[in-house]
Motif scaffolding. Structure first.
Motif, PDB file in Angstrom:
ATOM      1  N   GLY A 107      -0.402 -16.100  97.478  1.00 19.34           N
ATOM      2  CA  GLY A 107       0.862 -16.053  98.189  1.00 19.34           C
ATOM      3  C   GLY A 107       2.012 -16.826  97.585  1.00 19.34           C
ATOM      4  O   GLY A 107       3.155 -16.613  97.964  1.00 19.34           O
ATOM      5  N   TRP A 108       1.761 -17.721  96.655  1.00 19.88           N
ATOM      6  CA  TRP A 108       2.844 -18.556  96.132  1.00 19.88           C
ATOM      7  C   TRP A 108       2.796 -18.585  94.609  1.00 19.88           C
ATOM      8  O   TRP A 108       2.958 -19.610  93.978  1.00 19.88           O
ATOM      9  N   SER A 109       2.572 -17.426  94.022  1.00 22.61           N
ATOM     10  CA  SER A 109       2.422 -17.335  92.568  1.00 22.61           C
ATOM     11  C   SER A 109       3.760 -17.555  91.873  1.00 22.61           C
ATOM     12  O   SER A 109       4.809 -17.152  92.373  1.00 22.61           O
ATOM     13  N   LEU A 110       3.690 -18.187  90.728  1.00 22.72           N
ATOM     14  CA  LEU A 110       4.883 -18.420  89.913  1.00 22.72           C
ATOM     15  C   LEU A 110       4.966 -17.313  88.865  1.00 22.72           C
ATOM     16  O   LEU A 110       4.055 -17.159  88.050  1.00 22.72           O
ATOM     17  N   ILE A 111       6.023 -16.541  88.925  1.00 17.34           N
ATOM     18  CA  ILE A 111       6.246 -15.441  87.977  1.00 17.34           C
ATOM     19  C   ILE A 111       7.450 -15.816  87.124  1.00 17.34           C
ATOM     20  O   ILE A 111       8.545 -16.038  87.641  1.00 17.34           O
ATOM     21  N   SER A 112       7.240 -15.904  85.820  1.00 15.57           N
ATOM     22  CA  SER A 112       8.321 -16.270  84.893  1.00 15.57           C
ATOM     23  C   SER A 112       8.584 -15.110  83.937  1.00 15.57           C
ATOM     24  O   SER A 112       7.669 -14.622  83.278  1.00 15.57           O
ATOM     25  N   PHE A 113       9.840 -14.695  83.897  1.00 18.41           N
ATOM     26  CA  PHE A 113      10.267 -13.655  82.969  1.00 18.41           C
ATOM     27  C   PHE A 113      11.065 -14.323  81.861  1.00 18.41           C
ATOM     28  O   PHE A 113      11.994 -15.082  82.130  1.00 18.41           O
ATOM     29  N   LYS A 114      10.714 -14.009  80.620  1.00 17.07           N
ATOM     30  CA  LYS A 114      11.480 -14.531  79.484  1.00 17.07           C
ATOM     31  C   LYS A 114      12.267 -13.386  78.867  1.00 17.07           C
ATOM     32  O   LYS A 114      11.709 -12.334  78.556  1.00 17.07           O
ATOM     33  N   PHE A 115      13.573 -13.613  78.737  1.00 13.94           N
ATOM     34  CA  PHE A 115      14.461 -12.616  78.170  1.00 13.94           C
ATOM     35  C   PHE A 115      14.898 -13.050  76.779  1.00 13.94           C
ATOM     36  O   PHE A 115      15.384 -14.158  76.585  1.00 13.94           O
ATOM     37  N   LEU A 116      14.716 -12.157  75.810  1.00 17.87           N
ATOM     38  CA  LEU A 116      15.209 -12.355  74.454  1.00 17.87           C
ATOM     39  C   LEU A 116      16.123 -11.176  74.122  1.00 17.87           C
ATOM     40  O   LEU A 116      15.742 -10.018  74.315  1.00 17.87           O
ATOM     41  N   LYS A 117      17.316 -11.479  73.661  1.00 15.22           N
ATOM     42  CA  LYS A 117      18.318 -10.451  73.324  1.00 15.22           C
ATOM     43  C   LYS A 117      18.583  -9.525  74.508  1.00 15.22           C
ATOM     44  O   LYS A 117      18.757  -8.319  74.354  1.00 15.22           O
ATOM     45  N   GLY A 118      18.567 -10.084  75.716  1.00 15.15           N
ATOM     46  CA  GLY A 118      18.909  -9.317  76.911  1.00 15.15           C
ATOM     47  C   GLY A 118      17.779  -8.511  77.532  1.00 15.15           C
ATOM     48  O   GLY A 118      17.959  -7.906  78.572  1.00 15.15           O
ATOM     49  N   LEU A 119      16.594  -8.476  76.892  1.00 17.78           N
ATOM     50  CA  LEU A 119      15.467  -7.703  77.417  1.00 17.78           C
ATOM     51  C   LEU A 119      14.275  -8.619  77.718  1.00 17.78           C
ATOM     52  O   LEU A 119      14.102  -9.657  77.074  1.00 17.78           O
ATOM     53  N   CYS A 120      13.474  -8.201  78.664  1.00 14.86           N
ATOM     54  CA  CYS A 120      12.295  -8.987  79.033  1.00 14.86           C
ATOM     55  C   CYS A 120      11.267  -8.918  77.901  1.00 14.86           C
ATOM     56  O   CYS A 120      10.756  -7.840  77.575  1.00 14.86           O
ATOM     57  N   ALA A 121      10.972 -10.055  77.322  1.00 15.46           N
ATOM     58  CA  ALA A 121      10.042 -10.111  76.199  1.00 15.46           C
ATOM     59  C   ALA A 121       8.607 -10.387  76.646  1.00 15.46           C
ATOM     60  O   ALA A 121       7.662  -9.870  76.058  1.00 15.46           O
ATOM     61  N   TYR A 122       8.446 -11.210  77.665  1.00 15.09           N
ATOM     62  CA  TYR A 122       7.097 -11.432  78.201  1.00 15.09           C
ATOM     63  C   TYR A 122       7.180 -11.912  79.636  1.00 15.09           C
ATOM     64  O   TYR A 122       8.206 -12.390  80.104  1.00 15.09           O
ATOM     65  N   VAL A 123       6.055 -11.755  80.329  1.00  9.77           N
ATOM     66  CA  VAL A 123       5.927 -12.167  81.722  1.00  9.77           C
ATOM     67  C   VAL A 123       4.739 -13.114  81.806  1.00  9.77           C
ATOM     68  O   VAL A 123       3.652 -12.789  81.332  1.00  9.77           O
ATOM     69  N   ASN A 124       4.965 -14.273  82.391  1.00  7.56           N
ATOM     70  CA  ASN A 124       3.887 -15.237  82.612  1.00  7.56           C
ATOM     71  C   ASN A 124       3.672 -15.348  84.124  1.00  7.56           C
ATOM     72  O   ASN A 124       4.618 -15.654  84.857  1.00  7.56           O
ATOM     73  N   ILE A 125       2.441 -15.104  84.572  1.00  7.69           N
ATOM     74  CA  ILE A 125       2.124 -15.156  86.002  1.00  7.69           C
ATOM     75  C   ILE A 125       1.066 -16.221  86.225  1.00  7.69           C
ATOM     76  O   ILE A 125      -0.035 -16.137  85.670  1.00  7.69           O
ATOM     77  N   ARG A 126       1.421 -17.225  87.008  1.00 10.00           N
ATOM     78  CA  ARG A 126       0.467 -18.284  87.371  1.00 10.00           C
ATOM     79  C   ARG A 126       0.114 -18.092  88.842  1.00 10.00           C
ATOM     80  O   ARG A 126       0.937 -18.294  89.728  1.00 10.00           O
ATOM     81  N   LEU A 127      -1.132 -17.679  89.101  1.00 10.86           N
ATOM     82  CA  LEU A 127      -1.581 -17.378  90.460  1.00 10.86           C
ATOM     83  C   LEU A 127      -1.824 -18.670  91.225  1.00 10.86           C
ATOM     84  O   LEU A 127      -2.599 -19.520  90.792  1.00 10.86           O
ATOM     85  N   GLU A 128      -1.143 -18.806  92.368  1.00 11.66           N
ATOM     86  CA  GLU A 128      -1.274 -20.004  93.208  1.00 11.66           C
ATOM     87  C   GLU A 128      -1.230 -19.613  94.666  1.00 11.66           C
ATOM     88  O   GLU A 128      -0.570 -18.636  95.037  1.00 11.66           O
ATOM     89  N   GLN A 129      -1.929 -20.393  95.484  1.00  6.78           N
ATOM     90  CA  GLN A 129      -1.882 -20.209  96.929  1.00  6.78           C
ATOM     91  C   GLN A 129      -0.774 -21.067  97.520  1.00  6.78           C
ATOM     92  O   GLN A 129      -0.332 -22.038  96.912  1.00  6.78           O
TER      93      GLN A 129
END
Length: 146
Positions: A107-129
């Motif tokens: 329910g409280w996952s941290l989702i991080s989007f990294k943008f390089l040159k204006g586009l999403c380059a990778y997504v990091n998802i840390r699953l947390e309650q």
């Protein structure tokens, strides 16, 4: 002399009877307080229901190569924005995520989007309650909702 012994005897009897009653009263109050402590823990065990839950595999597959506007349409306004070492942007979200491998909603996952040159380059998802404090607060708000 008889007059001095009689009041002393009555006082002693009242003291003994009063102290026995007081000890019994303290025990019953002590048991009630222990029962009341256990009740909030039962409230914490309830899992909240979420209106929107994101699938982990969908977030990873569908967001790569998207621009910031598309990500914002998908996820809403980010909870945090920052620069990533000068060569990109990071957008952070706290959202409920369904993990297919464990079949559980975090329910409280941290989702991080990294943008390089204006586009999403990778997504990091840390699953947390959800932390217990927030879960308890959320459950009490649900109880008092009119």
């Amino acid at each position: 002399m008889k007059f001095l012994i009689y009041p002393f005897f009555v006082f002693t009897c009242l003291l003994v009877v009063g102290s026995c009653t007081q000890v019994e009263y303290t025990r019953s109050v002590g048991n009630q307080s222990r029962e009341n402590i256990a009740e909030p823990q039962a409230v914490q065990l309830e899992k909240p229901e979420y209106k929107v839950v994101y699938r982990k595999s969908n977030l990873e597959a569908l967001s790569l190569g998207r621009n910031r506007i598309e990500i914002q349409e998908l996820m809403g306004e980010p909870d945090g924005k920052s620069l990533d070492g000068g060569n990109g942007y990071l957008w952070d979200y706290r959202r409920p995520v369904f993990d297919e491998t464990t079949d559980e909603v975090y329910g409280w996952s941290l989702i991080s989007f990294k943008f390089l040159k204006g586009l999403c380059a990778y997504v990091n998802i840390r699953l947390e309650q959800l932390p217990p404090e927030l879960l308890q607060e959320q459950n009490t708000k649900k109880i008092f909702k009119f």
